[in-house]
Enzyme design. Structure first.
Site, PDB file in Angstrom:
ATOM      1  CE  LYS A 158     -29.049  26.687   0.925  1.00  0.00           C
ATOM      2  NZ  LYS A 158     -27.910  25.992   0.481  1.00  0.00           N
ATOM      3  CG  ASN A 159     -29.370  22.777  -1.535  1.00  0.00           C
ATOM      4  OD1 ASN A 159     -29.032  23.832  -1.242  1.00  0.00           O
ATOM      5  ND2 ASN A 159     -28.991  21.796  -0.468  1.00  0.00           N
TER       6      ASN A 159
ATOM      7  CB  CYS B 119     -16.826  25.750   3.429  1.00  0.00           C
ATOM      8  SG  CYS B 119     -17.836  24.287   3.208  1.00  0.00           S
TER       9      CYS B 119
ATOM     10  NE  ARG C 225     -19.154  21.475   0.157  1.00  0.00           N
ATOM     11  CZ  ARG C 225     -20.427  22.067   0.620  1.00  0.00           C
ATOM     12  NH1 ARG C 225     -20.412  22.851   1.539  1.00  0.00           N
ATOM     13  NH2 ARG C 225     -21.422  21.534  -0.102  1.00  0.00           N
TER      14      ARG C 225
ATOM     15  CG  ASP D   8     -27.538  19.487   3.456  1.00  0.00           C
ATOM     16  OD1 ASP D   8     -26.580  19.442   3.619  1.00  0.00           O
ATOM     17  OD2 ASP D   8     -28.029  19.838   2.487  1.00  0.00           O
TER      18      ASP D   8
ATOM     19  NE  ARG E 169     -24.448  29.855   2.813  1.00  0.00           N
ATOM     20  CZ  ARG E 169     -24.020  28.936   2.762  1.00  0.00           C
ATOM     21  NH1 ARG E 169     -23.050  28.326   3.932  1.00  0.00           N
ATOM     22  NH2 ARG E 169     -24.014  27.845   1.935  1.00  0.00           N
TER      23      ARG E 169
HETATM   24  C1  UD1 Z   1     -24.873  19.750  -2.328  1.00  0.00           C
HETATM   25  C2  UD1 Z   1     -25.731  20.339  -1.405  1.00  0.00           C
HETATM   26  C3  UD1 Z   1     -25.422  20.313  -0.068  1.00  0.00           C
HETATM   27  C4  UD1 Z   1     -25.351  19.067   0.544  1.00  0.00           C
HETATM   28  C5  UD1 Z   1     -24.676  17.746  -0.552  1.00  0.00           C
HETATM   29  C6  UD1 Z   1     -24.705  16.585  -0.096  1.00  0.00           C
HETATM   30  C7  UD1 Z   1     -26.312  22.660  -2.950  1.00  0.00           C
HETATM   31  C8  UD1 Z   1     -26.128  23.782  -3.326  1.00  0.00           C
HETATM   32  N1  UD1 Z   1     -25.399  21.937  -1.814  1.00  0.00           N
HETATM   33  O1  UD1 Z   1     -23.545  19.927  -2.100  1.00  0.00           O
HETATM   34  O2  UD1 Z   1     -26.293  21.225   1.092  1.00  0.00           O
HETATM   35  O3  UD1 Z   1     -24.807  18.922   1.717  1.00  0.00           O
HETATM   36  O4  UD1 Z   1     -25.153  18.198  -1.710  1.00  0.00           O
HETATM   37  O5  UD1 Z   1     -26.103  16.413  -0.216  1.00  0.00           O
HETATM   38  O6  UD1 Z   1     -27.114  21.436  -3.427  1.00  0.00           O
HETATM   39  N2  UD1 Z   1     -16.808  15.616  -3.832  1.00  0.00           N
HETATM   40  C9  UD1 Z   1     -15.679  15.523  -4.554  1.00  0.00           C
HETATM   41  N3  UD1 Z   1     -15.400  16.036  -5.696  1.00  0.00           N
HETATM   42  C10 UD1 Z   1     -16.292  16.972  -6.400  1.00  0.00           C
HETATM   43  C11 UD1 Z   1     -17.410  17.178  -5.594  1.00  0.00           C
HETATM   44  C12 UD1 Z   1     -17.559  16.370  -4.609  1.00  0.00           C
HETATM   45  O7  UD1 Z   1     -14.977  14.543  -3.848  1.00  0.00           O
HETATM   46  O8  UD1 Z   1     -16.131  17.374  -7.437  1.00  0.00           O
HETATM   47  C13 UD1 Z   1     -17.175  15.054  -2.682  1.00  0.00           C
HETATM   48  C14 UD1 Z   1     -17.466  15.994  -1.479  1.00  0.00           C
HETATM   49  O9  UD1 Z   1     -16.238  16.785  -0.765  1.00  0.00           O
HETATM   50  C15 UD1 Z   1     -18.295  15.445  -0.509  1.00  0.00           C
HETATM   51  C16 UD1 Z   1     -19.139  14.286  -1.492  1.00  0.00           C
HETATM   52  O10 UD1 Z   1     -18.600  14.447  -2.708  1.00  0.00           O
HETATM   53  O11 UD1 Z   1     -17.521  14.659   0.215  1.00  0.00           O
HETATM   54  C17 UD1 Z   1     -20.546  14.967  -1.802  1.00  0.00           C
HETATM   55  O12 UD1 Z   1     -20.461  16.309  -2.324  1.00  0.00           O
HETATM   56  P1  UD1 Z   1     -21.624  17.003  -3.277  1.00  0.00           P
HETATM   57  O13 UD1 Z   1     -22.716  16.080  -3.261  1.00  0.00           O
HETATM   58  O14 UD1 Z   1     -20.767  17.257  -4.435  1.00  0.00           O
HETATM   59  O15 UD1 Z   1     -21.961  18.339  -2.457  1.00  0.00           O
HETATM   60  P2  UD1 Z   1     -22.512  19.618  -3.174  1.00  0.00           P
HETATM   61  O16 UD1 Z   1     -22.755  19.388  -4.598  1.00  0.00           O
HETATM   62  O17 UD1 Z   1     -21.161  20.731  -2.975  1.00  0.00           O
END
Ligand code: UD1
Length: 418
Positions: A22-23, A118, A123, A307, A399
Site C-alpha cells: 500500500k505504502n 491523526c 503529523r 508500522d 485501509r
Molecule cells: C509513512 C508511512 C507510514 C509510516 C511512516 C514512518 C505511507 C503512506 N505512510 O508515513 O505508514 O508509519 O512513513 O515509517 O507511506 N514529520 C515532520 N514533518 C514533516 C513530515 C514528517 O515532522 O513534514 C515527522 C512525523 O511527524 C514523524 C516523522 O517525521 O514523527 C516520520 O514521518 P514520515 O516518515 O513523514 O511518515 P509518513 O510519510 O507520513
C-alpha cells in the site's frame, strides 16, 4: 458497524500470499500525474488505494481498476486538470498530500488540503514544504489549504532534510523529477517503498540515483509513454503475518517475497527464538515455544519499522522476562496498549518506552481498534488469546490489509466479520 470475531488458540498452518505494498502504491499513483499512460500491477485492493484513485479522478485523470487482476491503468490526457486536493479526500488518507509535488512540477500550481493530525500523532508537512521551497515554489497556507505555485517551473537544488521523513522524501523526489537542472537530496528516507517509487520514475524517463541516504536527480528530458510497473510486496503485511505465525503457527509459508528487504525484522524474530527457515524467495515459520525477551527501538529503514511495533508487542507478551519498545518516530503510537491490557497483557508506558512483562496469558475481550497497525495487533492478540475476541471499528484494518480474514481462514484461523 462491522466487527471481527476471533476464536483464539487455533494453530495456523498453510500458505499466506502477500499483497502489493500500500505504502509503495500510494506515491506511485501520485507519480502517474507526471505520466501520459501507465499500468500498475500487484495493487492491493484496500481502502486507501481507492481513496487515492478517487483523488486522481477528481484531478481529472482516467483511472481503470481491474479487481480480478489487481491492476490499475491510468491515462492523463485531460486538458482540464484540477490542481486541487480537497479536504474530504485528504482528511481520511494523509498520503493525498503526495499529489502536491507532481501537480506543482507539471502544472506549476497546486492547492492541497492540509492533512491535519491523526490518532498516532500531529503529523505535520513542514518538511515537504521545506523541500519544495528550495526548488523555488512560493507557498502559503490559507483556510486550511497549502497554496503553492511556481511561475517559471521548479529548479533543482541541494536540500538537506533536518529529519528523515518518508512522505517528504517522496514529495521532493516527485517535484524534482523534471525540475530544471540537478538536485541533491540529503538525509533522505530510503524505505523500500521510496526505492520502488524511484524505480517507477526511472522507467518514466527519470534520472534518479540513490547513494546511501542521498538521492541524486537530474531533471527528466523526455517522458516515456505506456510504462508498466509491478509494485513491490508489502513488507509490513509480511511482518504482521510472520508474527501471527510466531504466535500460533504450526507451519506457515510465505512465497514470492524477498527476505533481504526485511533483514532487521528477521534478525529480531530470530533473537526472540522464533523458528524460521529462509530461502531465496520463501520464508517458513514453525511452532516456536520458548519466546525470549528483547528490547527494540523503532527507526527509519533499515531500522525496525514503527508500522510493525504494535504487532511485535503482542509477541513480547508471550516472552519470558521484560521486553521494551522505544517508539522514536511517532509521539502517540501506543494506543493499542490499553486494549492489550484489557486482554491480560502486563504493559506499562514510561516516556516513549513501553515495558512489556511476560509471559502473560491473554484472554478474549471486546476491544476497540484505533488505527491501522493498532487494529491488526488486536487481531494477533485475538488469535493467541483464550476464548472469543470481538474487535470494533475495523474500518481501520480495511485501509491497509487486503483479504485479512480470507488469508487467515485459509490457514485455519477461526475469524469472521459480522
Ligand atoms: C509513512 C508511512 C507510514 C509510516 C511512516 C514512518 C505511507 C503512506 N505512510 O508515513 O505508514 O508509519 O512513513 O515509517 O507511506 N514529520 C515532520 N514533518 C514533516 C513530515 C514528517 O515532522 O513534514 C515527522 C512525523 O511527524 C514523524 C516523522 O517525521 O514523527 C516520520 O514521518 P514520515 O516518515 O513523514 O511518515 P509518513 O510519510 O507520513
Amino acid at each position: 458497524m462491522q466487527k471481527l470475531l476471533i476464536n483464539g488458540k487455533k494453530e495456523l498452518s498453510g500458505k499466506i500470499s502477500i499483497s502489493g505494498s500500500k505504502n509503495a502504491t500510494l506515491p506511485i499513483l501520485a507519480a502517474t500525474i507526471l505520466s501520459d499512460k501507465a499500468k500498475l500491477t500487484n495493487i492491493p485492493l484496500v481502502k486507501d488505494i481507492f481513496t487515492m484513485v478517487e483523488l486522481l479522478k477528481f484531478i481529472g485523470l482516467k483511472v481503470n481498476i481491474s479487481k480480478d487482476k489487481n491492476t490499475i491503468e491510468i491515462e492523463n490526457i485531460n486538458k482540464n486538470i484540477k490542481t486541487l486536493a480537497p479536504y474530504k479526500l485528504v482528511k481520511t488518507m494523509r498520503a493525498g498530500v503526495l499529489v502536491l509535488g507532481p501537480l506543482l512540477a507539471k502544472y506549476k500550481k497546486a492547492k492541497i488540503s492540509l492533512p491535519g493530525g491523526c490518532a498516532i500523532g500531529t503529523r505535520p508537512v513542514n518538511l515537504h514544504l521545506f523541500a519544495l521551497k528550495k526548488f523555488g515554489a512560493k507557498i502559503k497556507i490559507k483556510n486550511g489549504y497549502i497554496i503553492a505555485e511556481t511561475r517559471d517551473g521548479l529548479k533543482g537544488a541541494n536540500v538537506t532534510f533536518p529529519n528523515i521523513s518518508v512522505g517528504a522524501t517522496e514529495n521532493a523526489v516527485l517535484a524534482a523529477f523534471n525540475a530544471n537542472g540537478k538536485t541533491i537530496l540529503n538525509n533522505c528516507a530510503i524505505e523500500p517503498e521510496v526505492k520502488d517509487l524511484i524505480k517507477f520514475l526511472n522507467k518514466l524517463g527519470g534520472r534518479i540515483k540513490i547513494v546511501g541516504r542521498k538521492i541524486l536527480i537530474t531533471g527528466c528530458k523526455k517522458i516515456k509513454k505506456n510504462i508498466t510497473h509491478e509494485v513491490i510486496f508489502d513488507r509490513i503485511e509480511l511482518g504482521t503475518y510472520m508474527i501471527a505465525a510466531a504466535l500460533v503457527g504450526k507451519k506457515v509459508i510465505f512465497n514470492k517475497i524477498d527476505p533481504r528487504v526485511i533483514k532487521n525484522e528477521i534478525r529480531t524474530l530470530k533473537k526472540m527464538g522464533v523458528k524460521l527457515q529462509i530461502q531465496k524467495s520463501t520464508i517458513e515459520i514453525y511452532k516456536s515455544n520458548n519466546i525470549k525477551k528483547i528490547s527494540i527501538s523503532t527507526k527509519p529503514y533499515p531500522g525496525f519499522p514503527t508500522d510493525l511495533q504494535a504487532q511485535l508487542m503482542v509477541l513480547m507478551t508471550r516472552a519470558q522476562g521484560t521486553s521494551k519498545i522505544k517508539e522514536s518516530i511517532f509521539e502517540n503510537r501506543f494506543m493499542h496498549v490499553p486494549e492489550l491490557k484489557r486482554m491480560g497483557a502486563n504493559i506499562e508506558i514510561k516516556n516513549k518506552i513501553a515495558i512489556i512483562k511476560g509471559p502473560s496469558k491473554l484472554t478474549g475481550a471486546e476491544v476497540m481498534a484505533t488505527d491501522l497497525r493498532a487494529s491488526v495487533s488486536l487481531v494477533l492478540a485475538g488469535l493467541v488469546a483464550d476464548n472469543r475476541t470481538i474487535i470494533n471499528r475495523i474500518y481501520h484494518l480495511d485501509r491497509g490489509y487486503e483479504f485479512l480474514e480470507k488469508k487467515l481462514k485459509n490457514c485455519k484461523a477461526r475469524i469472521k466479520r459480522i
